[in-house]
Design a protein around this motif. Structure first.
Motif, short mmCIF file in Angstrom:
data_model
loop_
_atom_site.label_atom_id
_atom_site.label_comp_id
_atom_site.label_asym_id
_atom_site.label_seq_id
_atom_site.Cartn_x
_atom_site.Cartn_y
_atom_site.Cartn_z
N THR A 77 56.90 18.69 22.31
CA THR A 77 55.72 18.15 21.08
C THR A 77 54.39 19.11 21.61
O THR A 77 54.10 18.53 22.69
N ASP A 79 51.08 18.75 20.35
CA ASP A 79 50.07 16.93 20.24
C ASP A 79 50.02 17.05 21.52
O ASP A 79 48.66 16.45 22.12
N SER A 80 50.73 16.76 21.63
CA SER A 80 51.07 15.98 22.97
C SER A 80 51.51 16.51 24.57
O SER A 80 51.18 15.53 25.81
N LEU A 82 54.37 16.06 25.54
CA LEU A 82 55.75 15.56 25.66
C LEU A 82 57.04 16.56 25.92
O LEU A 82 56.83 17.20 25.05
N ASN A 105 55.25 15.41 31.17
CA ASN A 105 53.77 15.31 29.73
C ASN A 105 53.51 16.72 31.18
O ASN A 105 53.09 17.04 32.03
N THR A 193 61.20 12.68 22.65
CA THR A 193 60.20 13.55 21.58
C THR A 193 60.32 12.72 20.54
O THR A 193 59.12 12.29 20.11
#
Length: 223
Positions: A77, A79-80, A82, A105, A193
Motif C-alpha cells: 500500500t 499511502d501507508s 504497509l 510496515n 493490506t
C-alpha cells in the motif's frame, strides 16, 4: 550513490565533490534505463529467470533429491507503506506443505516490499530446514539481480544481500512468475493490506479459504 558516499565518508574518511557525485548518479541512471529496456526485450527468453506460463508449475522431480517450490506473494500500500507478504510451499506432486503470512510496515516502494518478502521467505526456509527450494516471486529487478548480476548493475547491492541470505538455503533457485501462476500466495499477502489481517502465522497444509484455488492449480500443474 549518495548513500554509498555517505558510508565511505563515515567509515573510510573518503570525500567526494558534488560534481563527481552528480556525474556518477547520471551515469548510473543512464545504465539503469538501458538495462530495463533491454530486459523487456529478452524477458520471455530467460529460461533461467522466468516462468512465463499462466499456470502454476510443480517443481521438476530430481533423481537424488526432492525439490520443492516456494511461491511468494507481495501486496504493498503506497499511502501507508504497509506490506502484506505470503508464501506457499509445495512439492513435486502439487501438495501444499506449509503456508505463511506476515505484515511489514514502512516500505517506501514496491521494490522494497518485494525485497522484504523474499528475504523473509528465505529466512523461513532456513528456520524450517527446507532444502532444494525454487523461489518464485513477481519481482523482475530482484530476480535479475540474482540470476544476471552483470545485466543489472543498478541492483547490485540487492543481489549481494539476497545471495548472502540464499547461500544458507541448500540448492536454492529464484525465478520470476506472473500473477496468474502466483495467485494463491498473492491472495494471502493481500489479506493483510485489504482485509487487515495482521497476525503472522505458519501452518501446514492448504489454508481453508484457498483450498479450491490451490486444488485447481494442482490439477492444472505441468510437471
Amino acid at each position: 550513490m549518495l548513500w554509498k558516499n555517505r558510508n565511505a565518508f563515515a567509515f573510510e574518511g573518503r570525500v567526494f565533490d558534488a560534481e563527481t557525485t552528480v556525474a556518477k548518479c547520471v551515469e548510473d541512471s543512464r545504465r539503469w534505463v538501458e538495462v530495463l529496456e533491454a530486459s523487456k526485450k529478452d524477458e520471455e527468453g530467460r529460461s533461467r529467470i522466468c516462468n512465463v506460463g499462466k499456470v502454476w508449475k510443480a517443481p521438476q522431480r530430481e533423481r537424488e533429491r526432492e525439490r520443492v517450490k516456494c511461491n511468494i506473494g507481495i501486496s504493498w500500500t503506497k499511502d501507508s507503506g504497509l506490506v502484506g507478504a505470503g508464501w506457499i510451499l509445495r512439492n513435486s506432486e502439487g501438495e501444499v506443505l506449509f503456508h505463511s503470512r506476515r505484515a511489514f510496515n514502512g516500505a517506501a516502494s514496491l521494490l522494497e516490499a518485494q525485497r522484504l518478502g523474499l528475504l523473509w521467505a528465505a529466512e523461513s526456509m532456513i528456520s524450517h530446514r527446507v532444502k532444494n527450494v525454487t523461489f518464485e516471486i513477481e519481482a523482475s529487478e530482484l530476480v535479475g539481480s540474482l540470476n544476471r548480476q552483470k545485466a543489472w548493475p543498478a541492483f547490485r547491492a540487492y543481489g549481494e544481500e539476497l545471495r548472502e541470505m540464499m547461500s544458507k538455503v541448500s540448492g536454492w533457485e529464484v525465478s520470476l512468475v506472473k500473477r496468474d501462476a502466483n495467485m494463491g500466495a498473492f491472495l494471502i499477502a493481500r489479506s493483510v493490506t485489504k482485509e487487515k489481517r495482521f497476525q503472522s502465522y505458519v501452518a501446514q497444509g492448504s489454508p481453508s479459504w484457498l483450498k479450491r484455488l490451490l486444488a485447481d492449480e494442482g490439477t492444472r500443474m505441468v510437471s
